[in-house]
Design an enzyme around this catalytic site. Structure first.
Site, PDB file in Angstrom:
ATOM      1  CG  HIS A 195      77.851 -19.580  27.604  1.00  0.00           C
ATOM      2  ND1 HIS A 195      78.801 -19.072  28.477  1.00  0.00           N
ATOM      3  CD2 HIS A 195      77.359 -18.514  26.931  1.00  0.00           C
ATOM      4  CE1 HIS A 195      78.860 -17.758  28.327  1.00  0.00           C
ATOM      5  NE2 HIS A 195      77.987 -17.403  27.390  1.00  0.00           N
ATOM      6  CG  ASP A 238      74.964  -9.716  26.752  1.00  0.00           C
ATOM      7  OD1 ASP A 238      74.524 -10.765  26.228  1.00  0.00           O
ATOM      8  OD2 ASP A 238      76.145  -9.593  27.128  1.00  0.00           O
ATOM      9  CG  ASP A 264      81.993 -12.850  21.213  1.00  0.00           C
ATOM     10  OD1 ASP A 264      81.213 -11.918  21.505  1.00  0.00           O
ATOM     11  OD2 ASP A 264      82.726 -13.408  22.054  1.00  0.00           O
ATOM     12  CD  GLU A 279      79.942 -10.370  26.716  1.00  0.00           C
ATOM     13  OE1 GLU A 279      79.494 -10.090  27.838  1.00  0.00           O
ATOM     14  OE2 GLU A 279      79.851 -11.518  26.228  1.00  0.00           O
ATOM     15  CD  GLU A 280      79.610 -15.040  25.462  1.00  0.00           C
ATOM     16  OE1 GLU A 280      80.048 -15.233  26.611  1.00  0.00           O
ATOM     17  OE2 GLU A 280      78.397 -14.954  25.210  1.00  0.00           O
TER      18      GLU A 280
END
Length: 415
Positions: free
Chosen positions: A383, A201, A83, A178-179
């Site tokens: 992001h 990650d 995601d 996860e976000e």
């Protein structure tokens, strides 16, 4: 090892699929569109030759690369999430490939004058002469964590194609959501069956992390009382003014923009209100467990003080723990960090061992019985529209995965 062309193609095929997660959803995955990439990954894992490829009703993907040696070797795992963050749109990602980066400004979007500049993002200077993949300035890129997925898949493909490389059983896991803090919530550690794992990650090449924030979320609700403003004297209670008092009473320099390293913070990330009611949404972060607990008490005590001032219960606070510092679970098995560090050094990568100023699936998985340090995936400026990833860093991450598999077999640790 894998070519720049191949890993670039694979990575772009992932990031052009929108997988933005939704914190307001109660489903798993939180958005239906995450299935689009999940199903593609299942087929790809089968196509490259992995075994026991499964996807459950919540879109958690697992697969196996069998051992190439007849010995009692620990089963290790590699995990990433598919995601992307809801902080910035991940729809219609249009990656730009910058060959032989010249070290100067990169025009992401000429029409909107959006520029990725080393004058502001100094890390760019590390990658002069390399190939960068950027956004077009209107979306995030999705290197967090589709770079990690591309690296794991590429490493597994390489190992399948080179059975002469000695390694034990390897498990692969890809997770949704996860976000929004749910990546490990429905991860079946027993089914995964690894002795330990690594999340791919992290950010900059060389990052190796085994400690992270203790984390909690807080919702502060302030109740007011609305009456006609012309006749409000002694009657109206404006919840927004009380909310302002609450905000200003917390330590102003203990916020994300004023802290670094192991310094914790209070972060107000959302306000919604009117005269009758205002809600403040905070996250609380600290690497030190005692300081973490103290921060929660500060917020609770402040609510009590304001209620005492007003002579009534106008402030209500609800705090929920989200995850904890995985260092407590990793330190007893530090050889798993040592292997990753040795793998990097053997590939002429300088390990950057530092605390994560955030969370990772690995923090929750470590407390679920799967010790799980975090390794770089190579991306920067996650992001947002300035996100980018050097292709060379992704290739190095693939090499690290392969080397960890080799070293684990060579060292032949006891289970």
């Amino acid at each position: 090892m894998i070519s720049k062309k191949d890993i670039t193609k694979r990575f772009i095929s992932y990031v052009t699929i929108d997988t933005e997660s939704d914190p307001e959803s109660n489903t798993t995955p939180s958005t239906e569109k995450q299935w689009d990439l999940a199903n593609k990954l299942v087929q790809e894992l089968k196509d490259i030759g992995l075994e026991e490829v499964t996807i459950d009703e919540n879109a958690y993907i697992m697969a196996t690369l069998p051992s190439t040696i007849d010995a009692d070797i620990p089963t290790i795992g590699f995990i990433s999430h598919f995601d992307t963050s809801p902080d910035f749109t991940g729809a219609n990602v249009n990656p730009q490939v910058i060959e032989s980066y010249d070290g100067g400004d990169i025009i992401l979007n000429q029409f909107e004058n959006i520029i990725l500049s080393p004058d502001y993002f100094e890390d760019l200077k590390l990658y002069k002469g390399q190939t960068l993949i950027t956004t077009d300035g209107t979306t995030l890129l999705g290197a967090d964590d589709k770079a990690g997925i591309a690296e794991i898949v590429s490493a597994m493909e390489y190992l399948v194609q080179h059975p002469e490389i000695k390694h034990g059983k390897i498990r692969v896991g890809f997770t949704p959501d996860e976000e929004i803090g749910r990546g490990a919530h429905k991860f079946d550690v027993k089914k995964f069956g690894a002795d330990w794992a690594y999340t791919m990650d992290g950010s900059e090449i060389g990052e190796l992390e085994y400690e992270n924030f203790n984390a909690a979320g807080a919702v502060v609700t302030i109740k007011g009382k609305i009456v006609h403003p012309g006749y409000a004297k002694g009657k109206m209670i404006n919840s927004m003014y009380i909310a302002q008092d609450y905000i200003n009473s917390l330590p102003r320099l203990e916020t994300p923009e004023h802290t670094s390293g192991r310094e914790g913070f209070f972060h107000l990330h959302n306000i919604k209100g009117d005269v009758e009611e205002t809600q403040l949404h905070y996250i609380i972060r600290d690497h030190d467990k005692e300081h973490f607990e103290a921060r929660k008490e500060v917020m609770k005590n402040l609510a009590h003080e304001i209620n005492a001032q007003h002579g009534k219960d106008v402030v209500h606070i609800e705090i929920k723990d989200q995850y904890y510092n995985m260092r407590e679970k990793v330190e007893p098995v530090m050889h798993i960090v040592d292997i990753a560090e040795e793998a990097m050094k053997s590939l002429d990568i300088k390990p950057i061992i530092k605390p994560i100023r955030g969370g990772t699936d690995g923090s929750q998985l470590s407390y679920m019985g799967l010790p799980c340090p975090n390794i770089f995936a190579g991306g920067h400026n996650f992001h947002g529209r300035y996100e980018y990833v050097p292709v060379e860093s992704m290739i190095k991450a693939v090499e690290v995965i392969v080397k960890i598999a080799e070293l684990t077999a060579i060292k032949n640790f006891e289970n």
